[in-house]
Design a protein around this motif. Structure first.
Motif, PDB file in Angstrom:
ATOM      1  N   LYS A 106       1.007  -0.976  -0.040  1.00 20.86           N
ATOM      2  CA  LYS A 106       0.050  -0.082   0.142  1.00 20.86           C
ATOM      3  C   LYS A 106       0.899   1.351   0.039  1.00 20.86           C
ATOM      4  O   LYS A 106       1.870   1.562   0.824  1.00 20.86           O
ATOM      5  CB  LYS A 106      -1.159   0.067   1.263  1.00 20.86           C
ATOM      6  N   PRO A 108       1.166   5.294  -0.105  1.00 16.14           N
ATOM      7  CA  PRO A 108       0.425   6.464   0.496  1.00 16.14           C
ATOM      8  C   PRO A 108       0.106   7.361  -0.816  1.00 16.14           C
ATOM      9  O   PRO A 108       0.833   7.516  -1.856  1.00 16.14           O
ATOM     10  CB  PRO A 108       1.321   7.256   1.314  1.00 16.14           C
ATOM     11  N   ARG A 109      -1.140   8.074  -0.592  1.00 13.06           N
ATOM     12  CA  ARG A 109      -1.542   9.181  -1.857  1.00 13.06           C
ATOM     13  C   ARG A 109      -0.740  10.226  -1.543  1.00 13.06           C
ATOM     14  O   ARG A 109      -0.581  10.884  -0.722  1.00 13.06           O
ATOM     15  CB  ARG A 109      -3.062   9.240  -1.693  1.00 13.06           C
ATOM     16  N   GLU A 110      -0.536  10.986  -2.862  1.00 10.40           N
ATOM     17  CA  GLU A 110      -0.006  12.388  -2.954  1.00 10.40           C
ATOM     18  C   GLU A 110      -0.885  13.158  -2.516  1.00 10.40           C
ATOM     19  O   GLU A 110      -0.569  14.340  -1.877  1.00 10.40           O
ATOM     20  CB  GLU A 110       0.720  12.710  -4.163  1.00 10.40           C
ATOM     21  N   LYS A 111      -1.921  13.286  -2.794  1.00  9.39           N
ATOM     22  CA  LYS A 111      -3.232  14.120  -2.545  1.00  9.39           C
ATOM     23  C   LYS A 111      -4.241  13.509  -1.926  1.00  9.39           C
ATOM     24  O   LYS A 111      -4.695  12.114  -2.091  1.00  9.39           O
ATOM     25  CB  LYS A 111      -3.812  14.821  -3.817  1.00  9.39           C
ATOM     26  N   ILE A 113      -8.193  12.121  -1.042  1.00 11.88           N
ATOM     27  CA  ILE A 113      -9.354  11.549  -1.952  1.00 11.88           C
ATOM     28  C   ILE A 113     -10.329  12.831  -2.199  1.00 11.88           C
ATOM     29  O   ILE A 113     -10.661  13.415  -1.558  1.00 11.88           O
ATOM     30  CB  ILE A 113     -10.101  10.491  -1.137  1.00 11.88           C
TER      31      ILE A 113
END
Length: 339
Positions: A106, A108-111, A113
């Motif tokens: 998994k 991490p998202r940059e921005k 949701i």
């Protein structure tokens, strides 16, 4: 493995083959890599993790260290490629491809949701009424022309003015009214209404987005110690205000004129009878204090009666025994007599 060169008008396409086994044999390497601890592979992300710790004695220094790390990297990469070649393959436009599995690591998202968009008026109405969206056909049968025509756009069904030169007048309608012009006006009104609703939906979305942006900027300003006082502000950004009630206190020293005025105003208010007193609350408070005093007096009387029954001599002996048990010197004297 095949290497191809693009074909031209003068020269045809040349296809040359490379023997992988001969290439590996010439370099002295093999695709079979044996490791005591297997790698942790995440083929979906094309990554491999080697959890075996590297000993400093084995690592070495200088060129020996670089050669060791290069060998370790090649072996781990070879294992990753072996896992890729074990996946099922398919040919897409004469290119051999593999379908990667779902990733297991998994990331991490940059921005954050994205938030769901607000529904339009029609979408909210359709959801409340249970209306499902159905895709209508692009072609529509024109009964006048007796052929299939597009529903919208150029040469649409029922759009020829030469065919629609007659309009049926209702039984109670005005025979002198321009019914053709009235039909065109209604069509224009529908188009204008749809455009107005579309612009309303866009402005609603923009308003919600601007409110969320302003709230984020406001939260960021408040999170600093100076409440954004020393931060650069945009063109239309407002000054951040601290929430909560701020009570002002009078100075404890200096001019006492204001304190004197407040005291005199309070005295005049009490003297004039302007102060409202809750008589029921005051009576209940006094009744509670009376009950409390009576209970304390009753408890004191019970203690005195208990002491009077014991007698004066018994009370004296009792308290003397208590003192001897508590005091230290008395205990030490008792021990000396016993010895």
């Amino acid at each position: 493995m095949l290497a191809t060169s693009p074909a031209t008008q003068d020269a045809p396409m040349v296809v040359s083959t490379i023997n992988v086994d001969e290439l590996l044999k010439s370099t002295g390497r093999s695709i079979q890599v044996d490791k005591e601890v297997p790698l942790t592979l995440d083929v979906g992300n094309l990554t491999a993790f080697d959890m075996v710790p590297v000993e400093m004695a084995t690592l070495g220094q200088g060129k020996a260290r670089d050669a060791y790390l290069l060998k370790l990297t090649r072996e781990n990469t070879q294992l990753l490629f072996n896992s890729l070649f074990s996946l099922p393959t398919s040919t897409v436009e004469k290119v051999k491809c593999v379908q990667l599995p779902a990733p297991t690591t998994k990331l991490p998202r940059e921005k954050p949701i994205p938030k769901p968009k607000l529904p339009t008026k029609w979408e909210a109405f359709a959801k409340s009424k249970g209306i499902l969206k159905k895709k209508r056909g692009r072609m529509l049968y024109d009964e006048v022309a007796e052929e299939w025509k597009p529903r919208f756009g150029y040469n649409k069904a029922g759009g020829d003015k030469e065919q629609n030169w007659v309009v049926e007048v209702p039984g109670n309608g005005d025979p002198y009214k321009d019914w053709l012009g009235d039909k065109e006006d209604k069509t224009k009104e529908k188009v204008a209404k749809n455009e107005f609703q579309r612009l309303q939906n866009i402005s609603k979305q923009i308003k919600v987005q601007s409110e969320s942006i302003n709230q984020t900027v406001k939260q960021a300003n408040i999170s600093t110690a100076s409440l954004g006082k020393f931060q650069e502000k945009s063109k239309d950004e407002k000054k951040a205000k601290a929430k909560g009630k701020h009570k002002k206190f009078d100075p404890v020293s200096g001019n006492t004129a204001s304190e004197k005025e407040k005291s005199l105003a309070l005295i005049n208010k009490i003297a004039s009878g302007g102060v409202s007193v809750n008589k029921e609350k005051a009576a209940n408070k006094e009744l509670g204090a009376t009950i409390k005093r009576s209970r304390e007096a009753e408890r004191e009387n019970r203690t005195n009666k208990r002491r009077s029954k014991m007698g004066v001599k018994a009370q004296t002996n009792h308290f003397d025994m208590k003192k001897r048990e508590v005091s230290g010197p008395g205990k030490e004297r008792k021990k000396r007599h016993q010895i």
